[in-house]
Design a protein around this motif. Structure first.
Motif, PDB file in Angstrom:
ATOM      1  N   VAL A  30       0.842  -1.197   0.000  1.00 52.96           N
ATOM      2  CA  VAL A  30       0.000   0.000   0.000  1.00 52.96           C
ATOM      3  C   VAL A  30       0.875   1.245   0.000  1.00 52.96           C
ATOM      4  N   THR A  31       0.559   2.180  -0.887  1.00 52.47           N
ATOM      5  CA  THR A  31       1.240   3.471  -0.930  1.00 52.47           C
ATOM      6  C   THR A  31       0.206   4.577  -0.716  1.00 52.47           C
ATOM      7  N   ILE A  32       0.575   5.556   0.094  1.00 51.61           N
ATOM      8  CA  ILE A  32      -0.307   6.690   0.385  1.00 51.61           C
ATOM      9  C   ILE A  32       0.381   7.967  -0.069  1.00 51.61           C
ATOM     10  N   ILE A  33      -0.365   8.809  -0.788  1.00 50.26           N
ATOM     11  CA  ILE A  33       0.125  10.142  -1.126  1.00 50.26           C
ATOM     12  C   ILE A  33      -0.748  11.162  -0.408  1.00 50.26           C
ATOM     13  N   CYS A  34      -0.124  11.958   0.443  1.00 53.46           N
ATOM     14  CA  CYS A  34      -0.769  13.094   1.099  1.00 53.46           C
ATOM     15  C   CYS A  34       0.145  14.290   0.860  1.00 53.46           C
ATOM     16  N   SER A  35      -0.354  15.278   0.116  1.00 50.26           N
ATOM     17  CA  SER A  35       0.518  16.342  -0.393  1.00 50.26           C
ATOM     18  C   SER A  35       1.124  17.232   0.681  1.00 50.26           C
ATOM     19  N   ASP A  36       0.496  17.309   1.836  1.00 45.56           N
ATOM     20  CA  ASP A  36       0.926  18.266   2.859  1.00 45.56           C
ATOM     21  C   ASP A  36       1.095  17.550   4.189  1.00 45.56           C
ATOM     22  N   SER A  37       2.323  17.460   4.665  1.00 40.94           N
ATOM     23  CA  SER A  37       2.587  16.749   5.921  1.00 40.94           C
ATOM     24  C   SER A  37       2.043  17.482   7.141  1.00 40.94           C
ATOM     25  N   ILE A  38       1.645  18.748   6.984  1.00 46.78           N
ATOM     26  CA  ILE A  38       1.034  19.455   8.115  1.00 46.78           C
ATOM     27  C   ILE A  38      -0.492  19.508   7.969  1.00 46.78           C
ATOM     28  N   HIS A  39      -1.027  18.820   6.966  1.00 46.33           N
ATOM     29  CA  HIS A  39      -2.473  18.719   6.842  1.00 46.33           C
ATOM     30  C   HIS A  39      -3.017  17.978   8.064  1.00 46.33           C
ATOM     31  N   SER A  77       4.766  12.535   0.090  1.00 46.64           N
ATOM     32  CA  SER A  77       4.098  13.821  -0.110  1.00 46.64           C
ATOM     33  C   SER A  77       3.942  14.166  -1.585  1.00 46.64           C
ATOM     34  N   SER A  78       4.550  13.370  -2.475  1.00 45.38           N
ATOM     35  CA  SER A  78       4.460  13.655  -3.907  1.00 45.38           C
ATOM     36  C   SER A  78       4.581  12.362  -4.700  1.00 45.38           C
ATOM     37  N   ILE A  79       3.931  12.325  -5.850  1.00 46.32           N
ATOM     38  CA  ILE A  79       4.029  11.144  -6.701  1.00 46.32           C
ATOM     39  C   ILE A  79       5.442  10.961  -7.248  1.00 46.32           C
ATOM     40  N   THR A  80       6.234  12.023  -7.249  1.00 51.09           N
ATOM     41  CA  THR A  80       7.618  11.901  -7.729  1.00 51.09           C
ATOM     42  C   THR A  80       8.462  11.052  -6.783  1.00 51.09           C
ATOM     43  N   THR A  98      -3.057  16.987  -3.881  1.00 53.49           N
ATOM     44  CA  THR A  98      -3.330  18.109  -4.779  1.00 53.49           C
ATOM     45  C   THR A  98      -2.816  17.869  -6.193  1.00 53.49           C
ATOM     46  N   GLU A  99      -2.122  16.755  -6.408  1.00 51.11           N
ATOM     47  CA  GLU A  99      -1.583  16.452  -7.734  1.00 51.11           C
ATOM     48  C   GLU A  99      -2.585  15.650  -8.561  1.00 51.11           C
ATOM     49  N   ILE A 100      -2.557  15.856  -9.868  1.00 55.25           N
ATOM     50  CA  ILE A 100      -3.296  15.004 -10.782  1.00 55.25           C
ATOM     51  C   ILE A 100      -2.411  13.801 -11.101  1.00 55.25           C
ATOM     52  N   VAL A 101      -2.875  12.623 -10.762  1.00 56.11           N
ATOM     53  CA  VAL A 101      -2.073  11.414 -10.954  1.00 56.11           C
ATOM     54  C   VAL A 101      -2.459  10.791 -12.286  1.00 56.11           C
ATOM     55  N   LYS A 102      -1.544  10.874 -13.243  1.00 52.70           N
ATOM     56  CA  LYS A 102      -1.815  10.415 -14.599  1.00 52.70           C
ATOM     57  C   LYS A 102      -1.732   8.887 -14.708  1.00 52.70           C
ATOM     58  N   LYS A 103      -2.208   8.379 -15.844  1.00 51.74           N
ATOM     59  CA  LYS A 103      -2.336   6.949 -16.051  1.00 51.74           C
ATOM     60  C   LYS A 103      -1.022   6.184 -15.900  1.00 51.74           C
ATOM     61  N   PRO A 104       0.124   6.689 -16.368  1.00 49.84           N
ATOM     62  CA  PRO A 104       1.359   5.916 -16.182  1.00 49.84           C
ATOM     63  C   PRO A 104       1.657   5.594 -14.717  1.00 49.84           C
ATOM     64  N   ILE A 105       1.351   6.513 -13.819  1.00 50.73           N
ATOM     65  CA  ILE A 105       1.537   6.241 -12.388  1.00 50.73           C
ATOM     66  C   ILE A 105       0.463   5.281 -11.905  1.00 50.73           C
ATOM     67  N   ARG A 106      -0.780   5.524 -12.301  1.00 49.68           N
ATOM     68  CA  ARG A 106      -1.874   4.652 -11.858  1.00 49.68           C
ATOM     69  C   ARG A 106      -1.648   3.214 -12.305  1.00 49.68           C
ATOM     70  N   ASP A 107      -1.061   3.044 -13.475  1.00 48.32           N
ATOM     71  CA  ASP A 107      -0.831   1.704 -14.007  1.00 48.32           C
ATOM     72  C   ASP A 107       0.226   0.917 -13.228  1.00 48.32           C
ATOM     73  N   MET A 108       0.941   1.590 -12.348  1.00 52.89           N
ATOM     74  CA  MET A 108       1.908   0.913 -11.497  1.00 52.89           C
ATOM     75  C   MET A 108       1.218   0.157 -10.351  1.00 52.89           C
ATOM     76  N   PHE A 109      -0.073   0.429 -10.167  1.00 54.12           N
ATOM     77  CA  PHE A 109      -0.822  -0.157  -9.055  1.00 54.12           C
ATOM     78  C   PHE A 109      -2.063  -0.876  -9.574  1.00 54.12           C
ATOM     79  N   ARG A 110      -2.481  -1.882  -8.842  1.00 57.28           N
ATOM     80  CA  ARG A 110      -3.715  -2.575  -9.235  1.00 57.28           C
ATOM     81  C   ARG A 110      -4.933  -1.667  -9.027  1.00 57.28           C
ATOM     82  N   TYR A 111      -4.874  -0.854  -7.987  1.00 56.81           N
ATOM     83  CA  TYR A 111      -5.957   0.097  -7.716  1.00 56.81           C
ATOM     84  C   TYR A 111      -5.348   1.437  -7.310  1.00 56.81           C
TER      85      TYR A 111
END
Length: 217
Positions: free
Chosen positions: A3-12, A35-38, A53-66
């Motif tokens: 499982v990978t989690i992206i949360c853009s702001d660590s002080i959120h 904090s970033s897809i990069t 806050t990032e738009i995660v494009k298909k090439p990144i999404r395709d790295m995961f089953r969901y």
């Protein structure tokens, strides 16, 4: 599961809740948070986008089953930014949290689950957040345990209820001197006292306002 989690702001304010969820589930799943897809180096089973806050494009999404988004509205109603904040300001006493697939179109993916969050009208910012964030953790756990045996439902893309909220700005926390506290109470409730406090401007001077509950003994 990996499982990978992206949360853009660590002080959120959701971040400590995510850390709590990781601590509770780290023995059952291989979990990373960034904090970033990069920062993503490897794919896996589930990519959760939480206050991302990032738009995660298909090439990144395709790295995961969901690739899953948690969005606090009754989709397709309330796409866009800070939907539960707008709902509270508009007087709603039930918030709806949707777990959906990430797609190129913002908040347009198929929906896996929804949760209903009841408000009594007295909750302030942190209390509202607590209810929303606890529901988010519940849906994250549901996904890890049930998603392979479940099926998502398509959104009604032709629905007349589909709309998009704009991104809120610090100026949205400004109160009017001409309106009563009662008229602006819901706005006071949702203003982040640390990051985006409620305020007024009088004779060119800004004054921050904090709303705090006092329990009578």
């Amino acid at each position: 599961m990996k499982v990978t989690i992206i949360c853009s702001d660590s002080i959120h304010p959701v971040y400590p809740y995510l850390e709590q969820w990781i601590k509770q589930n780290i023995k059952s799943h291989d979990i990373s948070i960034y904090s970033s897809i990069t920062d993503i180096e490897k794919g896996g089973d589930i990519l959760f986008l939480i206050s991302c806050t990032e738009i995660v494009k298909k090439p990144i999404r395709d790295m995961f089953r969901y690739t899953l988004v948690l969005h606090a509205s009754d989709l397709p109603e309330g796409r866009g930014w800070s939907p539960h904040i707008w709902d509270v300001i508009n007087g709603k006493d039930t918030l709806i949290l949707s777990l959906l697939n990430a797609e190129d179109g913002v908040d347009t993916g198929d929906i896996w689950q929804k949760r209903y969050i009841s408000l009594d009208g007295s909750e302030l910012y942190e209390e509202i957040n607590h209810k929303v964030f606890e529901a988010e953790l519940e849906l994250m756990s549901w996904a890890c345990e049930n998603i392979d045996d479940s099926k998502a439902k398509k959104q009604d893309t032709q629905s007349s209820t589909a709309d998009y909220h704009r991104k809120r700005t610090p100026e949205d926390s400004r109160l009017s001197l001409d309106n009563s506290i009662e008229e602006q109470f819901n706005l006071l409730r949702v203003c982040d006292p640390k990051r985006f406090p409620a305020y007024i401007i009088r004779n060119g001077q800004r004054y921050n306002i904090k709303l705090e509950k006092v329990n009578d003994e």
